[in-house]
Design a protein around this motif. Structure first.
Motif, PDB file in Angstrom:
ATOM      1  N   GLU A   1      13.000   8.153   1.512  1.00 26.88           N
ATOM      2  CA  GLU A   1      13.156   9.065   2.645  1.00 26.88           C
ATOM      3  C   GLU A   1      11.909   9.112   3.514  1.00 26.88           C
ATOM      4  O   GLU A   1      11.991   9.168   4.749  1.00 26.88           O
ATOM      5  CB  GLU A   1      13.508  10.467   2.131  1.00 26.88           C
ATOM      6  N   ASN A   2      10.732   9.086   2.890  1.00 28.04           N
ATOM      7  CA  ASN A   2       9.489   9.081   3.667  1.00 28.04           C
ATOM      8  C   ASN A   2       9.300   7.764   4.409  1.00 28.04           C
ATOM      9  O   ASN A   2       8.738   7.735   5.504  1.00 28.04           O
ATOM     10  CB  ASN A   2       8.289   9.346   2.749  1.00 28.04           C
ATOM     11  N   PHE A   3       9.770   6.670   3.807  1.00 29.33           N
ATOM     12  CA  PHE A   3       9.699   5.374   4.478  1.00 29.33           C
ATOM     13  C   PHE A   3      10.566   5.394   5.741  1.00 29.33           C
ATOM     14  O   PHE A   3      10.135   4.949   6.806  1.00 29.33           O
ATOM     15  CB  PHE A   3      10.155   4.262   3.539  1.00 29.33           C
ATOM     16  N   VAL A   4      11.784   5.925   5.602  1.00 29.21           N
ATOM     17  CA  VAL A   4      12.687   6.008   6.757  1.00 29.21           C
ATOM     18  C   VAL A   4      12.096   6.917   7.832  1.00 29.21           C
ATOM     19  O   VAL A   4      12.147   6.614   9.033  1.00 29.21           O
ATOM     20  CB  VAL A   4      14.072   6.523   6.320  1.00 29.21           C
ATOM     21  N   LYS A   5      11.502   8.030   7.407  1.00 29.87           N
ATOM     22  CA  LYS A   5      10.884   8.957   8.355  1.00 29.87           C
ATOM     23  C   LYS A   5       9.741   8.276   9.098  1.00 29.87           C
ATOM     24  O   LYS A   5       9.584   8.438  10.310  1.00 29.87           O
ATOM     25  CB  LYS A   5      10.369  10.194   7.614  1.00 29.87           C
ATOM     26  N   GLY A   6       8.948   7.494   8.374  1.00 33.92           N
ATOM     27  CA  GLY A   6       7.852   6.769   9.002  1.00 33.92           C
ATOM     28  C   GLY A   6       8.351   5.739   9.998  1.00 33.92           C
ATOM     29  O   GLY A   6       7.786   5.580  11.088  1.00 33.92           O
TER      30      GLY A   6
ATOM     31  N   LEU B   1       0.828  -1.207   0.000  1.00 38.71           N
ATOM     32  CA  LEU B   1       0.000   0.000   0.000  1.00 38.71           C
ATOM     33  C   LEU B   1       0.862   1.257   0.000  1.00 38.71           C
ATOM     34  O   LEU B   1       0.551   2.234  -0.686  1.00 38.71           O
ATOM     35  CB  LEU B   1      -0.923  -0.007   1.218  1.00 38.71           C
ATOM     36  N   GLY B   2       1.962   1.222   0.771  1.00 40.53           N
ATOM     37  CA  GLY B   2       2.868   2.360   0.789  1.00 40.53           C
ATOM     38  C   GLY B   2       3.475   2.619  -0.576  1.00 40.53           C
ATOM     39  O   GLY B   2       3.552   3.770  -1.030  1.00 40.53           O
ATOM     40  N   LEU B   3       3.921   1.545  -1.251  1.00 41.41           N
ATOM     41  CA  LEU B   3       4.471   1.697  -2.599  1.00 41.41           C
ATOM     42  C   LEU B   3       3.409   2.225  -3.567  1.00 41.41           C
ATOM     43  O   LEU B   3       3.688   3.107  -4.401  1.00 41.41           O
ATOM     44  CB  LEU B   3       4.995   0.342  -3.094  1.00 41.41           C
ATOM     45  N   PHE B   4       2.190   1.704  -3.443  1.00 49.97           N
ATOM     46  CA  PHE B   4       1.092   2.148  -4.304  1.00 49.97           C
ATOM     47  C   PHE B   4       0.819   3.639  -4.101  1.00 49.97           C
ATOM     48  O   PHE B   4       0.676   4.400  -5.085  1.00 49.97           O
ATOM     49  CB  PHE B   4      -0.168   1.326  -3.976  1.00 49.97           C
ATOM     50  N   ALA B   5       0.767   4.071  -2.847  1.00 55.68           N
ATOM     51  CA  ALA B   5       0.503   5.484  -2.558  1.00 55.68           C
ATOM     52  C   ALA B   5       1.614   6.378  -3.113  1.00 55.68           C
ATOM     53  O   ALA B   5       1.352   7.458  -3.656  1.00 55.68           O
ATOM     54  CB  ALA B   5       0.365   5.696  -1.052  1.00 55.68           C
ATOM     55  N   GLY B   6       2.855   5.911  -2.968  1.00 52.46           N
ATOM     56  CA  GLY B   6       3.965   6.699  -3.491  1.00 52.46           C
ATOM     57  C   GLY B   6       3.926   6.834  -4.997  1.00 52.46           C
ATOM     58  O   GLY B   6       4.169   7.919  -5.542  1.00 52.46           O
ATOM     59  N   LEU B   7       3.596   5.739  -5.693  1.00 50.42           N
ATOM     60  CA  LEU B   7       3.527   5.784  -7.160  1.00 50.42           C
ATOM     61  C   LEU B   7       2.367   6.654  -7.632  1.00 50.42           C
ATOM     62  O   LEU B   7       2.510   7.443  -8.570  1.00 50.42           O
ATOM     63  CB  LEU B   7       3.381   4.360  -7.707  1.00 50.42           C
ATOM     64  N   VAL B   8       1.213   6.528  -6.979  1.00 52.62           N
ATOM     65  CA  VAL B   8       0.035   7.311  -7.385  1.00 52.62           C
ATOM     66  C   VAL B   8       0.289   8.806  -7.182  1.00 52.62           C
ATOM     67  O   VAL B   8      -0.119   9.636  -8.010  1.00 52.62           O
ATOM     68  CB  VAL B   8      -1.210   6.864  -6.586  1.00 52.62           C
ATOM     69  N   SER B   9       0.965   9.153  -6.089  1.00 51.70           N
ATOM     70  CA  SER B   9       1.246  10.571  -5.810  1.00 51.70           C
ATOM     71  C   SER B   9       2.472  11.081  -6.560  1.00 51.70           C
ATOM     72  O   SER B   9       2.889  12.213  -6.370  1.00 51.70           O
ATOM     73  CB  SER B   9       1.444  10.779  -4.311  1.00 51.70           C
ATOM     74  N   ARG B  10       3.058  10.224  -7.394  1.00 45.84           N
ATOM     75  CA  ARG B  10       4.195  10.578  -8.250  1.00 45.84           C
ATOM     76  C   ARG B  10       5.443  10.969  -7.459  1.00 45.84           C
ATOM     77  O   ARG B  10       6.183  11.889  -7.836  1.00 45.84           O
ATOM     78  CB  ARG B  10       3.809  11.706  -9.211  1.00 45.84           C
ATOM     79  N   MET B  11       5.690  10.274  -6.371  1.00 46.95           N
ATOM     80  CA  MET B  11       6.959  10.457  -5.666  1.00 46.95           C
ATOM     81  C   MET B  11       8.045   9.744  -6.443  1.00 46.95           C
ATOM     82  O   MET B  11       7.805   8.679  -7.011  1.00 46.95           O
ATOM     83  CB  MET B  11       6.893   9.843  -4.252  1.00 46.95           C
ATOM     84  N   ASN B  12       9.232  10.305  -6.442  1.00 52.47           N
ATOM     85  CA  ASN B  12      10.345   9.582  -7.055  1.00 52.47           C
ATOM     86  C   ASN B  12      10.920   8.598  -6.036  1.00 52.47           C
ATOM     87  O   ASN B  12      10.531   8.598  -4.863  1.00 52.47           O
ATOM     88  CB  ASN B  12      11.421  10.549  -7.578  1.00 52.47           C
ATOM     89  N   GLN B  13      11.865   7.778  -6.486  1.00 51.99           N
ATOM     90  CA  GLN B  13      12.378   6.725  -5.609  1.00 51.99           C
ATOM     91  C   GLN B  13      13.040   7.275  -4.350  1.00 51.99           C
ATOM     92  O   GLN B  13      12.925   6.706  -3.267  1.00 51.99           O
ATOM     93  CB  GLN B  13      13.343   5.821  -6.389  1.00 51.99           C
ATOM     94  N   ARG B  14      13.708   8.428  -4.464  1.00 51.83           N
ATOM     95  CA  ARG B  14      14.368   9.013  -3.297  1.00 51.83           C
ATOM     96  C   ARG B  14      13.338   9.503  -2.278  1.00 51.83           C
ATOM     97  O   ARG B  14      13.492   9.299  -1.069  1.00 51.83           O
ATOM     98  CB  ARG B  14      15.284  10.162  -3.735  1.00 51.83           C
TER      99      ARG B  14
END
Length: 476
Positions: free
Chosen positions: A320-325, A303-316
């Motif tokens: 970084e948001n994963f580490v922050k979480g 779900l986290g990967l899906f949300a990142g792709l849908v919101s057009r986050m780049n890999q970095r």
């Protein structure tokens, strides 16, 4: 000059400090309480295999012998946190992965906008979220043993409660009290009542009708208490025990509602839909496939990967948001491991079986009317050392069920006192990982939780004592 004296204010220490003090106390007990053990045998009930003790086989073990010293000293105390984290690595990893996934999801802002929109639509009816959510949580705890599965929901419900004008404590009451009261009123929970009945030799579920009544009573009282607390906090926010905490933490969980029109983009709708679908898959997997933390953690990671792709986050940005979480959930993950360290010291000192043997001897010869009440107290004590419901069932039922036969108490009543004692003690025990995880995520200390829950605990305990006596009277 000051004419008055400052009033001394006592409060519980930091949760980490409290756990470390309990570790020291537990280590001291290994020097005082004789070491001993029962012989054990493997028992499988409904596909769950546990190591159960063999009644009448308890024997003391020498604390100090050739190459062996069961007394836990400073080296063992210092290593207990590490051993505890290792023993609880599955839960720790689960919390960190879920935290990392939420770091990505929350960064999209979709959850914030969704919760604010929901709060605006509900308006004064927001308090109705409490009974609906608590009934669902309690049903989950009572029927299929939902417990660790609520950890990913803490952050969402804390944000929702803020949006509805309540406090972070309300979220803990809804989720943790909701699921735990389901354990107290277990009907078909395979990790509680069913495994205890299987080990105790109880055929079927002969008092299911009574268990259903118990579940209704316990759940109803808990919902009423939570709604009363939430209403009081909303009317007088300064009366909340976590008022100062929430002033600091509210911005971390929910953006300020500026009153502007909320514009849901297609991306927001996709992310929220993905979240709902994920929850649906989790419920389906738990009920039909026996999924647990590994599968649930994998779904939230996806779900986290899906949300990142849908919101057009780049890999970095996603990394970084994963580490922050993960960072936001580290406190919760570590505290679970530290709590397990308390049990490591008790197990290494081999004093748990001794305590169980002593308590069972204490119960012999008691009049019937006092037996169930004392049995409830016994399970309150044992649960502190063995918070796991299935673990306590495997440990106690082989000894206490035959003891019930000796004093003329049916074995179903023995199971009932066990489920009440285990479920209620985990409401207030610092060795329970799910509670500590929720408090850590909400940044609530253990003392604040006790201040809120203790009055309810006393009421629930008295009702449990009455139901235990009723269970003994009605028989099987």
């Amino acid at each position: 000059m000051e004419t008055g004296k400052k009033r001394l204010k006592w409060s519980l220490p930091h949760s980490y400090t409290l756990i470390f003090f309990i570790m020291i106390l537990m280590a001291a007990l290994t020097w005082i309480v004789p070491s001993g053990q029962f012989e054990r045998q493997e028992v499988t009930v409904d596909g769950v295999t546990k190591s159960a003790i063999v009644p009448g086989t308890y024997h003391e073990v020498s604390k100090h012998g050739e190459g062996t010293d069961l007394r836990q000293g400073i080296p063992q105390i210092l290593s207990a946190p590490m051993e505890g984290i290792i023993n609880a690595v599955d839960v720790v990893a689960f919390v960190l992965v879920v935290g990392g996934a939420f770091g990505i999801i929350l960064q999209t802002g979709a959850i914030d906008r969704g919760l604010l929109a929901l709060a605006r639509r509900l308006k004064s009816k927001g308090i109705l979220v409490i009974p609906i959510a608590m009934v669902i949580c309690s049903l989950g705890g009572s029927t299929f043993g939902m417990s660790e599965e609520i950890i990913p929901l803490y952050a969402i419900f804390i944000s929702l409660m803020f949006a509805l004008g309540f406090d972070s404590m309300t979220a803990i009451l809804i989720l943790f009290l909701g699921t735990q009261i389901g354990y107290v009123g277990s009907t078909t929970n395979p990790f509680s009542v069913l495994i205890a009945q299987g080990i105790a030799g109880v055929q079927g579920n002969p008092q299911l009708w009574l268990r259903f009544i118990e579940w209704i009573v316990f759940t109803g009282i808990s919902i009423a208490f939570t709604m009363w607390y939430a209403h009081r906090v909303k009317k007088h926010p300064e009366k909340s025990v976590v008022f100062k905490n929430d002033l600091i933490n509210r911005p971390l969980f929910l953006k300020e509602d500026t009153g502007e029109e909320i514009d849901f983009s297609l991306r927001d709708k996709l992310i929220i839909s993905g979240f709902v679908v994920t929850l649906g898959l989790i419920v389906w997997g738990i009920l039909t496939k026996g999924w647990y933390m590994t599968e649930i953690g994998a779904l939230f990671f996806a779900l986290g990967l899906f949300a990142g792709l849908v919101s057009r986050m780049n890999q970095r940005e996603m990394a970084e948001n994963f580490v922050k979480g993960c960072g936001e959930f580290v406190y919760a993950a570590v505290i679970i491991g530290l709590a397990r360290g308390i049990l490591v010291l008790a197990e290494n000192g081999m004093i748990i079986d001794t305590i169980l043997n002593y308590l069972s001897d204490l119960l012999k010869g008691l009049p019937n009317y006092a037996f169930t009440t004392i049995m409830l107290l016994v399970h309150n004590i044992i649960t502190f050392f063995v918070p796991s419901s299935s673990g306590e069932a495997a440990l106690t039922m082989p000894v206490l069920a035959p003891l019930g036969d000796l004093v003329g108490i049916n074995r179903e009543a023995i199971v009932t006192t066990y489920q009440f004692g285990n479920g209620l003690t985990n409401l207030i025990s610092p060795t329970g990982g799910v509670l500590l995880a929720g408090l850590a995520i909400a940044r609530i200390n253990f003392g604040q939780w006790l201040k809120v829950i203790m009055k309810l605990f006393v009421v629930l305990w008295i009702i449990a004592a009455v139901f235990s006596a009723v269970s003994a009277i009605v028989g099987m």
